[in-house]
Enzyme design. Structure first.
Site, PDB file in Angstrom:
ATOM      1  CG  HIS A  17      -0.374   0.074   2.593  1.00  0.00           C
ATOM      2  ND1 HIS A  17       0.055  -0.654   3.490  1.00  0.00           N
ATOM      3  CD2 HIS A  17      -0.056   1.363   3.216  1.00  0.00           C
ATOM      4  CE1 HIS A  17       0.267  -0.312   4.418  1.00  0.00           C
ATOM      5  NE2 HIS A  17       0.459   1.211   4.263  1.00  0.00           N
TER       6      HIS A  17
ATOM      7  CB  SER B 246       3.091   1.975   6.084  1.00  0.00           C
ATOM      8  OG  SER B 246       1.966   1.965   6.897  1.00  0.00           O
TER       9      SER B 246
ATOM     10  CG  ASP C 189       0.121  -3.953   2.895  1.00  0.00           C
ATOM     11  OD1 ASP C 189       0.205  -3.620   1.667  1.00  0.00           O
ATOM     12  OD2 ASP C 189       0.227  -3.438   3.890  1.00  0.00           O
TER      13      ASP C 189
END
Length: 503
Positions: free
Chosen positions: A133, A243, A163
């Site tokens: 992402h 992230s 992911d």
């Protein structure tokens, strides 16, 4: 009066001496340890609990070592995305038939990133692991090292189901992190999270492992078709921008890739989640070796017995009487699957994979999803209360036991979308001579990059009308050049966009 003063002089002297002793003790403690001002308790073997005081130098040295190793190997990733750049509106034909028009959003300048995240250098020659992402939909990816040196990165591959993404920059001799065995991570273990939260570069936060094998349902909300969620949960502070960053142990070894938080505000509230390093490592090895991720499947649809609400809903829907508990109840077995070949059947309850307990779906998805087609696993299950174990050879979703490469991918897999025919009455109503409906658009895929989402209508590819998936396949199968796509958005506006056909 003099007698009164003489009477209190001993107390004054004691008070001054005590104060000096306390002050001296505080100053001495400050000199011994300026890194912390908080005491902690420790249990020793004798077995008495002793107050250790303010000296946390041992713990401080551990985190200092981990931070020194980790910070230089964690990078900032800037995602430059402009979905409407270069699109030319030809006409408005549907008169807002897709829905009410929304106000046009102001586009960011080309020199401003659409988003930023983190990444971890995993080899001295420039391979970087991050989240899917973080890089999704990027027209350009820029990597900034901790020393502020900047590179344009190549996206090697991504996997929405975990992911995870893999990038590459052209450099040598870079600092990097080693993968640790995440299966050995224990709840309560000290960890360090390093990344670039809220624009604060090279930030390290400490915490513990709060839980393992967490499934939070976040990947299924995106483009993951078969999500693998078995996150490491930590209370080390993680925020937006973390992230793709590193979760390391006190030796500075990589045990996870920070991916998500559970929050009602969008900011840290004590619950962060990281992809286990063993799974992340398998994904990047697949991408490097095969160009795509190799995923093994048992070939069953199952019910998570640990989820009492899910079990109750199943019982109501199918008028069953299944009891909540531990394990995965097999609802159906797919034809030509490894599970069918091994003799598994509906009603069996899977309790272990390779002698590792399967308590819920997160355990099952990790145990099987981290394997490749052709790998064998030992499945322990209950049937009519009796425990048995069978050997299952895993297959891919097409029933094959051999690994695939990019050359084996279908057109839809390469461009990241499937296409459904429009019915004739729809074409007649809106004056269309051709068109297919985009379905299953993959986030970060070629189709998504040019602005197409689910339910947009693709009218032509390379100037040729398309009316079915076969038409799309015929035009693009074996094609290696630039692809031109003419499509209609939700407001009836027609655009023409292009991309380079992936090899």
């Amino acid at each position: 009066m003099k007698e009164t003063i003489k009477k209190f002089l001993p107390y004054v002297a004691v008070g001054v001496l005590s104060g000096a002793t306390v002050f001296g003790g505080i100053e001495l403690t400050k000199e011994q340890n300026t890194a912390s001002d908080t005491g902690y308790f420790s249990t020793v073997k004798d077995p008495q609990t002793q107050f250790v005081g303010m000296n946390m130098s041992g713990l401080g040295e551990d985190f200092t070592k981990a931070a020194k190793m980790t910070v230089p190997a964690v990078v900032t990733i800037k995602n430059y995305t402009n979905r409407t750049a270069g699109r030319s509106t030809e006409q408005d034909i549907f008169d807002y038939f897709f829905g009410n028009p929304r106000p046009q959003q102001r586009q960011k300048p080309d020199n401003m990133p659409s988003g930023m995240g983190s990444g971890v250098i995993i080899s001295p020659d420039g391979y970087i692991i991050s989240n899917n992402h973080v890089v999704a939909g990027a027209n350009k990816l820029e990597v900034v090292l901790s020393n502020k040196k900047t590179y344009v990165a190549t996206l090697v591959g991504t996997d929405p189901n975990t992911d995870i993404s893999l990038l590459k920059i052209d450099e040598k001799g870079l600092p990097y992190l080693n993968f640790a065995n995440s299966d050995l991570v224990e709840v309560g273990q000290w960890v360090l999270a390093v990344g670039n939260p809220l624009g604060l570069n090279s930030t390290a936060t400490a915490g513990i492992i709060s839980a393992k094998g967490r499934g939070i349902g976040i990947l299924a909300q995106g483009s993951a078709s078969n999500p693998i969620e078995s996150f490491i949960q930590t209370d080390a502070a993680i925020n937006m921008g973390n992230s793709g960053g590193a979760l390391v142990n006190t030796n500075g070894d990589l045990i996870g890739i920070n991916s998500a938080i559970a929050s009602t505000t969008g900011y840290y509230q004590g619950y962060g989640f990281a992809v286990p390093s063993n799974l992340a490592r398998k994904i990047v090895e697949d991408i490097k070796k095969f160009g795509i991720v190799q995923r093994g499947f048992l070939g069953v649809t199952s019910l998570d017995l640990s989820d009492a609400q899910q079990v109750s809903q199943y019982n109501q829907q199918f008028k069953a009487n299944i009891k909540p508990g531990i394990g995965m109840y097999i609802r159906d077995v797919a034809d030509n699957s490894g599970a069918e070949d091994a003799g598994l059947r509906s009603g069996d309850v899977i309790t272990k994979i390779d002698n590792v307990t399967v308590s819920d779906f997160a355990d099952l998805s990790l145990a099987v999803g981290s394997k490749r087609p052709g790998d064998a696993v030992n499945v322990t299950f209950l049937r009519n209360g009796k425990e048995s174990t069978v050997r299952v050879v895993l297959k891919d979703q097409k029933g094959n036991t051999k690994v695939r490469t990019k050359a084996d991918l279908t057109v839809s897999e390469k461009i990241g979308a499937e296409f459904q025919p429009l019915n004739e009455s729809f074409k007649t109503r809106y004056g269309l001579n051709s068109g297919v409906l985009a379905r299953g658009v993959v986030e970060g895929g070629e189709i998504a990059k040019i602005g197409i989402v689910d339910n947009y209508i693709v009218m032509e590819i390379n100037g040729k009308p398309v009316n079915s998936q076969k038409d799309v396949d015929k035009i693009l199968d074996g094609y290696t050049g630039n692809v031109q796509v003419k499509y209609v958005d939700e407001y009836g506006r027609i655009y023409t966009q292009g991309f380079k056909m992936p090899n």
